[in-house]
Scaffold this motif. Sequence first.
Motif, mmCIF file in Angstrom:
data_model
loop_
_atom_site.group_PDB
_atom_site.id
_atom_site.type_symbol
_atom_site.label_atom_id
_atom_site.label_comp_id
_atom_site.label_asym_id
_atom_site.label_seq_id
_atom_site.Cartn_x
_atom_site.Cartn_y
_atom_site.Cartn_z
ATOM 1 N N LYS A 1 -9.202 -7.203 3.040
ATOM 2 C CA LYS A 1 -8.128 -7.617 3.449
ATOM 3 C C LYS A 1 -7.275 -5.884 2.647
ATOM 4 C CE LYS A 1 -7.865 -12.127 4.677
ATOM 5 N NZ LYS A 1 -9.538 -11.656 5.299
ATOM 6 N N LEU A 2 -6.295 -5.961 3.436
ATOM 7 C CA LEU A 2 -5.537 -4.732 2.638
ATOM 8 C C LEU A 2 -4.262 -5.714 2.272
ATOM 9 C CD1 LEU A 2 -4.517 -2.101 2.801
ATOM 10 C CD2 LEU A 2 -2.956 -2.110 5.194
ATOM 11 N N LEU A 3 -3.723 -4.887 1.173
ATOM 12 C CA LEU A 3 -3.300 -5.598 0.257
ATOM 13 C C LEU A 3 -1.844 -4.797 -0.321
ATOM 14 C CD1 LEU A 3 -5.138 -7.460 -2.231
ATOM 15 C CD2 LEU A 3 -4.025 -8.999 -0.271
ATOM 16 N N LEU A 4 -0.426 -5.033 -1.018
ATOM 17 C CA LEU A 4 0.094 -4.382 -1.610
ATOM 18 C C LEU A 4 0.526 -4.608 -2.511
ATOM 19 C CD1 LEU A 4 1.864 -1.989 -0.106
ATOM 20 C CD2 LEU A 4 3.666 -3.701 -0.261
ATOM 21 N N ASP A 5 0.967 -3.524 -3.534
ATOM 22 C CA ASP A 5 1.091 -3.904 -4.959
ATOM 23 C C ASP A 5 2.156 -3.082 -5.362
ATOM 24 O OD1 ASP A 5 0.714 -4.115 -7.554
ATOM 25 O OD2 ASP A 5 -0.340 -2.790 -8.483
ATOM 26 N N ILE A 6 3.619 -3.654 -5.548
ATOM 27 C CA ILE A 6 4.559 -3.131 -5.815
ATOM 28 C C ILE A 6 4.636 -3.093 -7.546
ATOM 29 C CG2 ILE A 6 6.805 -4.175 -5.717
ATOM 30 C CD1 ILE A 6 5.755 -5.680 -2.866
ATOM 31 N N GLN B 1 15.236 0.765 -3.079
ATOM 32 C CA GLN B 1 15.402 1.060 -1.225
ATOM 33 C C GLN B 1 14.807 0.531 -0.249
ATOM 34 O OE1 GLN B 1 14.813 4.841 -2.231
ATOM 35 N NE2 GLN B 1 16.444 5.282 -2.960
ATOM 36 N N GLY B 2 14.031 -0.672 -0.248
ATOM 37 C CA GLY B 2 12.898 -1.146 0.693
ATOM 38 C C GLY B 2 12.201 -0.643 0.866
ATOM 39 N N LEU B 3 10.799 -1.011 2.027
ATOM 40 C CA LEU B 3 9.811 -0.591 1.454
ATOM 41 C C LEU B 3 9.165 -0.424 3.115
ATOM 42 C CD1 LEU B 3 7.708 -3.944 0.008
ATOM 43 C CD2 LEU B 3 8.467 -2.299 -0.908
ATOM 44 N N GLY B 4 9.129 1.435 3.214
ATOM 45 C CA GLY B 4 9.088 1.453 4.317
ATOM 46 C C GLY B 4 7.407 1.472 5.535
ATOM 47 N N ILE B 5 7.505 -0.203 5.595
ATOM 48 C CA ILE B 5 6.374 -0.441 5.971
ATOM 49 C C ILE B 5 6.805 -1.073 6.902
ATOM 50 C CG2 ILE B 5 4.494 -2.292 5.745
ATOM 51 C CD1 ILE B 5 4.765 -0.830 2.940
ATOM 52 N N ARG B 6 5.377 -0.411 8.435
ATOM 53 C CA ARG B 6 5.014 -1.599 9.649
ATOM 54 C C ARG B 6 5.355 -3.041 9.465
ATOM 55 N NH1 ARG B 6 1.774 -0.951 13.763
ATOM 56 N NH2 ARG B 6 0.434 0.413 12.042
ATOM 57 N N PRO B 7 5.563 -3.431 10.544
ATOM 58 C CA PRO B 7 5.961 -4.884 10.653
ATOM 59 C C PRO B 7 4.473 -5.913 10.474
ATOM 60 C CG PRO B 7 8.002 -4.069 12.049
ATOM 61 C CD PRO B 7 7.153 -3.105 11.551
ATOM 62 N N VAL C 1 1.753 -5.807 9.625
ATOM 63 C CA VAL C 1 0.896 -5.613 8.859
ATOM 64 C C VAL C 1 0.227 -5.610 7.097
ATOM 65 C CG1 VAL C 1 0.728 -3.235 10.534
ATOM 66 C CG2 VAL C 1 1.510 -3.062 7.948
ATOM 67 N N ILE C 2 0.238 -6.256 6.884
ATOM 68 C CA ILE C 2 0.075 -6.290 4.934
ATOM 69 C C ILE C 2 -0.361 -7.821 5.072
ATOM 70 C CG2 ILE C 2 0.107 -6.127 2.545
ATOM 71 C CD1 ILE C 2 0.919 -3.446 4.049
ATOM 72 N N ASP C 3 -1.422 -8.352 4.758
ATOM 73 C CA ASP C 3 -2.007 -9.576 4.859
ATOM 74 C C ASP C 3 -2.052 -9.965 2.547
ATOM 75 O OD1 ASP C 3 -3.917 -9.160 6.560
ATOM 76 O OD2 ASP C 3 -5.101 -8.093 5.393
ATOM 77 N N GLY C 4 -0.689 -9.240 2.481
ATOM 78 C CA GLY C 4 -0.758 -10.470 0.955
ATOM 79 C C GLY C 4 -0.124 -9.368 0.086
ATOM 80 N N ALA C 5 0.817 -9.421 -0.910
ATOM 81 C CA ALA C 5 1.382 -7.684 -1.860
ATOM 82 C C ALA C 5 1.110 -9.454 -3.477
ATOM 83 C CB ALA C 5 2.280 -8.922 -1.430
ATOM 84 N N ILE C 6 1.043 -8.505 -4.185
ATOM 85 C CA ILE C 6 1.135 -8.679 -5.567
ATOM 86 C C ILE C 6 2.277 -7.493 -6.695
ATOM 87 C CG2 ILE C 6 -1.186 -10.356 -6.030
ATOM 88 C CD1 ILE C 6 -1.390 -7.360 -8.032
ATOM 89 N N SER C 7 2.767 -8.351 -7.380
ATOM 90 C CA SER C 7 3.072 -7.813 -8.129
ATOM 91 C C SER C 7 3.069 -8.276 -10.161
ATOM 92 C CB SER C 7 4.482 -7.562 -7.977
ATOM 93 O OG SER C 7 5.830 -7.050 -8.853
ATOM 94 N N ILE C 8 2.853 -7.488 -10.827
ATOM 95 C CA ILE C 8 3.140 -7.489 -11.927
ATOM 96 C C ILE C 8 3.940 -6.700 -12.636
ATOM 97 C CG2 ILE C 8 1.563 -7.560 -13.925
ATOM 98 C CD1 ILE C 8 0.438 -9.014 -11.663
ATOM 99 N N SER C 9 5.173 -8.033 -13.766
ATOM 100 C CA SER C 9 5.933 -6.980 -14.108
ATOM 101 C C SER C 9 7.094 -6.038 -13.701
ATOM 102 C CB SER C 9 5.615 -7.444 -15.265
ATOM 103 O OG SER C 9 4.236 -7.038 -16.170
ATOM 104 N N ALA C 10 7.443 -6.524 -12.220
ATOM 105 C CA ALA C 10 8.504 -5.453 -12.062
ATOM 106 C C ALA C 10 9.280 -5.864 -11.233
ATOM 107 C CB ALA C 10 7.046 -5.246 -10.894
ATOM 108 N N SER D 1 7.365 -6.586 6.397
ATOM 109 C CA SER D 1 6.048 -6.259 6.054
ATOM 110 C C SER D 1 4.968 -6.647 5.745
ATOM 111 C CB SER D 1 6.047 -5.029 5.262
ATOM 112 O OG SER D 1 6.049 -5.639 3.976
ATOM 113 N N LEU D 2 4.758 -8.293 5.116
ATOM 114 C CA LEU D 2 3.821 -9.082 6.174
ATOM 115 C C LEU D 2 3.260 -9.910 6.611
ATOM 116 C CD1 LEU D 2 4.477 -11.146 2.306
ATOM 117 C CD2 LEU D 2 3.158 -9.786 3.016
ATOM 118 N N ALA D 3 1.810 -9.990 6.858
ATOM 119 C CA ALA D 3 1.581 -10.435 8.098
ATOM 120 C C ALA D 3 2.290 -12.602 7.850
ATOM 121 C CB ALA D 3 0.721 -11.181 7.826
#
Lengths: 291, 122
Positions: A53-58, A105-111, A113-122, A150-152
């Motif tokens: 999958k294509l994931l986002l790490d914030i 400031q918002g994520l500049g990512i196309r609507p 397209v992302i299969d999932g997002a994680i973020s650790i302590s952020a 941006s998330l599917a």
Amino acid sequence: MASRPELQAPPEVFYNDDEARKYTSSSRIIEIQAQLSERALELLALPNDGVPKLLLDIGCGSGLSGETLTENGHQWIGLDISPSMLDVALERDSEGDLILGDMGQGLGIRPGVIDGAISISAVQWLCNADKSCHEPRKRLKAFFDSLYRSLARGARAVFQVYPENLAQRELILGYAMRAGFAGGVVVDFPHSTKRRKEYLVLTCGPPSLSSATPKAKGEDEESCSDDESSDDEGNQTVSISDRHRPRKKQKLNKKVKGREWVLKKKEQMRRKGNVVPQDTKYTARKRKARF
Amino acid sequence: MRLLTHNMLASNIKGVANGFPLKIEVGQVVEKHVDLNPEFLKNMFAKLDYKVLVEASKTMGYADLPEQAEPSMLESEDFLRKLNHALLELHLEEGALVCPETGRKFPVNKGIPNMLLHEDEV
């Protein structure tokens, strides 16, 4: 030292070269980060069909959490505000693409397209106003709105957070709900101060069976307050001291802690998430007199 | 930065209605080998803006991608290899991304695009 990093300096200043270096040299930090991201990926509950999958790490930082994603075969894009941390990620040869950006400031990512997002302590960093132009509420809104876009559909986002207090948690969760997410908070090891970890598990789309929040680790079915009150009742038995026994022995007997007390203590430790030996017939058994 | 990421990124400046696609200004391009993974490419294909990918790969100096693509073409290994090369192996190491509406430049250094906005752009 015990002070929270969020209270010391803005993230791009706090995570300078010295602080970033810790993320390559300290095996303790590396281990904790790996554990957190492992658990976040588990909570993400991606379909087990072997398709990467294509994931986002914030707030990807030095790419430690991304390494876990790579190990599990996924492609990822990482976003962080600290150039020093991203330099470390380059040194570590992280597989994902890195972006220098501010999640507030918002994520500049196309609507969609992302299969999932994680973020650790952020995400808790968003609650701070580090510049005069920062408004935490606006930044939270911009972040969650752009993430939702941006998330599917049906994709999940899992954020491990350290909220400073109850109000902060409510604030973060409130803006997530307003953006359209369904979900809630999963607290692992709620009885322990050290191992207690909070995860925000959000699903893109209306609430459904699949978006039910998963179960936390180290949590008991029965609430602990019930447990303790029943124990107290057990201890309240009326004891009539044997007045014919010598004084010294009377005192001694009172202090001896029995099997019940030991079992109660072991249960407490278990709830904190410590490693405790099993309860057996030998637990708290008295030694023989000849020992 | 790979073209996969370029295909996902849009300009985030306040007031910009359509910040996609960002134009690429090439400074330096690097190629890194990536193993072919048909499942991932098939999963991504539906989400890609294929025309933008073709344009971007041309700017990066790779013109082998066919102009039109259909899901049926994903069965051919030749096409998958080309897609893999364009999407994952081409890296923009130095250069800039340009917002199509405002012309604002986002510099790319050491492969990391700087997408930070100024105060008046939020």
